[in-house]
Write a protein that holds these residues in place. Structure first.
Motif, short mmCIF file in Angstrom:
data_model
loop_
_atom_site.label_atom_id
_atom_site.label_comp_id
_atom_site.label_asym_id
_atom_site.label_seq_id
_atom_site.Cartn_x
_atom_site.Cartn_y
_atom_site.Cartn_z
N ASP A 1 0.83 -1.21 0.00
CA ASP A 1 0.00 0.00 0.00
C ASP A 1 0.87 1.26 0.00
O ASP A 1 0.55 2.25 -0.67
N PHE A 2 1.95 1.24 0.75
CA PHE A 2 2.85 2.40 0.79
C PHE A 2 3.45 2.68 -0.58
O PHE A 2 3.44 3.82 -1.05
N PHE A 3 3.97 1.65 -1.24
CA PHE A 3 4.63 1.85 -2.53
C PHE A 3 3.64 2.29 -3.61
O PHE A 3 3.95 3.17 -4.42
N THR A 4 2.47 1.70 -3.63
CA THR A 4 1.49 2.10 -4.65
C THR A 4 0.98 3.51 -4.41
O THR A 4 0.68 4.24 -5.37
N ALA A 5 0.91 3.94 -3.14
CA ALA A 5 0.44 5.29 -2.83
C ALA A 5 1.50 6.34 -3.13
O ALA A 5 1.18 7.44 -3.59
N ASN A 6 2.76 6.00 -2.91
CA ASN A 6 3.84 6.98 -3.07
C ASN A 6 4.49 6.95 -4.45
O ASN A 6 5.24 7.87 -4.79
N PHE A 7 4.23 5.91 -5.23
CA PHE A 7 4.75 5.82 -6.59
C PHE A 7 3.58 5.50 -7.53
O PHE A 7 3.53 4.42 -8.13
N PRO A 8 2.62 6.42 -7.66
CA PRO A 8 1.41 6.14 -8.43
C PRO A 8 1.65 5.87 -9.91
O PRO A 8 0.80 5.28 -10.58
N HIS A 9 2.81 6.29 -10.44
CA HIS A 9 3.11 6.05 -11.85
C HIS A 9 3.53 4.61 -12.12
O HIS A 9 3.64 4.20 -13.28
N ILE A 10 3.77 3.83 -11.05
CA ILE A 10 4.15 2.43 -11.20
C ILE A 10 2.96 1.57 -10.79
O ILE A 10 2.45 1.69 -9.68
N PRO A 11 2.47 0.69 -11.66
CA PRO A 11 1.28 -0.13 -11.35
C PRO A 11 1.50 -1.00 -10.11
O PRO A 11 2.62 -1.45 -9.84
N ALA A 12 0.41 -1.27 -9.40
CA ALA A 12 0.49 -2.13 -8.22
C ALA A 12 1.01 -3.51 -8.59
O ALA A 12 1.74 -4.15 -7.82
N SER A 13 0.65 -3.98 -9.80
CA SER A 13 1.11 -5.30 -10.24
C SER A 13 2.63 -5.36 -10.36
O SER A 13 3.26 -6.41 -10.13
N GLU A 14 3.24 -4.22 -10.75
CA GLU A 14 4.69 -4.17 -10.85
C GLU A 14 5.33 -4.28 -9.47
O GLU A 14 6.32 -5.00 -9.29
N TRP A 15 4.76 -3.57 -8.49
CA TRP A 15 5.30 -3.68 -7.12
C TRP A 15 5.11 -5.09 -6.58
O TRP A 15 5.99 -5.64 -5.89
N GLU A 16 3.98 -5.71 -6.87
CA GLU A 16 3.76 -7.08 -6.42
C GLU A 16 4.81 -8.02 -7.01
O GLU A 16 5.32 -8.91 -6.33
N ALA A 17 5.15 -7.79 -8.29
CA ALA A 17 6.17 -8.62 -8.95
C ALA A 17 7.54 -8.39 -8.31
O ALA A 17 8.31 -9.34 -8.12
#
Length: 303
Positions: A32-48
């Motif tokens: 949640d932190f990464f997707t909120a603070n890096f909105p230009h990067i998809p959540a799926s990318e952070w999950e990967a």
């Protein structure tokens, strides 16, 4: 950074990025932190990235996407590219000591990571090859251009070398293949001056009215008509200066995909048979740390 993270960096030639988890934010988990603070990067990318073990704490432990958000801590993470263009040409290290490293870059290879390029960059290739994670370029050349690039080895000395370029205390010499011009040859050698500004398209520069802010000494080295080899010595360091100046003189550099006509890059289908015929051939300066006169010459030759 502990040994686990350091080995990860050395193995892949890529440095980690560092992020701070502030106390003023509240998140259910790290994802949640990464997707909120890096909105230009998809959540799926952070999950990967989490799934591939590319997010660490300061102890070098890989973290899970659902791990708790711990404020006032730092995390390390790495970029991930699903597909990256492969550049089938090798760089050469011409010189290396405890202060600088001088590399001879091939055409098509970016100097630093950006866009689609991460591992296939001169910086990360050199980090992997030398194991020196503090390497930092003290100047840049376009990825289309081949030739000399200097890197600082010691972070404490980096600004002293960068200041050389800021203060124009470095002599750089380029070579280019461009059309032979009977009209121009009679005027060479000449110093061409103009005012360069960015155009409506961010990739192109343009000449505009006003006081000159760019100058280039142009000399003829030889000719096999309809082409000629030119020696170019820039007195300033404007973006695309050499490419723009030769184009303005009616002799655009061979295989230039930006001047005079902007041609869209085929990122995954590069035509390696047509490299831009521009080479950063020589570089000369007085070393601000050692006091030595430094002089380097590229081993590459334009076709």
């Amino acid at each position: 950074m502990d040994n686990l993270v350091q080995m990860k960096v050395n193995a892949e030639g890529v440095s980690s990025s560092r992020v701070y988890l502030p106390a003023g934010q509240s998140h259910a988990c790290l994802l949640d932190f990464f997707t909120a603070n890096f909105p230009h990067i998809p959540a799926s990318e952070w999950e990967a990235r989490f799934a591939e073990g590319l997010v660490f704490n300061q102890e070098g432990e890989a973290l899970a996407a659902r791990a708790a958000y711990l404020p006032n801590t730092h995390l390390l993470y790495f970029r991930r590219l699903a597909r990256e263009p492969e550049i089938p040409f090798e760089e050469t290290i011409l010189f290396q000591d405890e202060h600088i490293l001088v590399a001879d870059k091939p055409h098509f290879l970016p100097v630093t990571p950006s866009g689609l390029y991460l591992h296939q960059t001169l910086l990360n290739r050199l980090k992997k090859k030398t194991g020196i994670q503090n390497l930092s370029p003290i100047h840049r050349i376009d990825r289309d251009t081949a030739g000399l690039v200097i890197f600082s080895v010691n972070p404490q000395e980096r600004s002293q070398y960068q200041n050389l370029f800021r203060d124009r205390a470095v002599k750089k010499v380029y070579e280019a293949i461009a059309p032979y011009s009977e009209e121009l040859v009679d005027k060479l050698p000449m110093t061409y001056r103009s005012r360069l500004e960015e155009s409506e398209h961010f990739l192109q520069m343009q000449e505009v009215d006003g006081d000159a802010n760019a100058d280039t000494l142009i000399e003829l080295l030889g000719a096999i008509k309809p082409w000629a080899r030119y020696r170019l010595t820039p007195g300033s360091g404007k973006k695309h200066q050499l490419r723009c100046h030769l184009n303005s003189l009616g002799i655009p550099i061979q295989y230039d995909q930006i001047y005079p006509i902007l041609t869209p890059y085929q990122e995954y289908d590069l035509d390696f048979s047509k490299p831009l015929q521009l080479l950063a051939k020589e570089i000369h300066f007085k070393d601000p740390v050692t006091g030595q006169e430094r002089s380097f010459v590229s081993q590459r030759v334009l076709a």
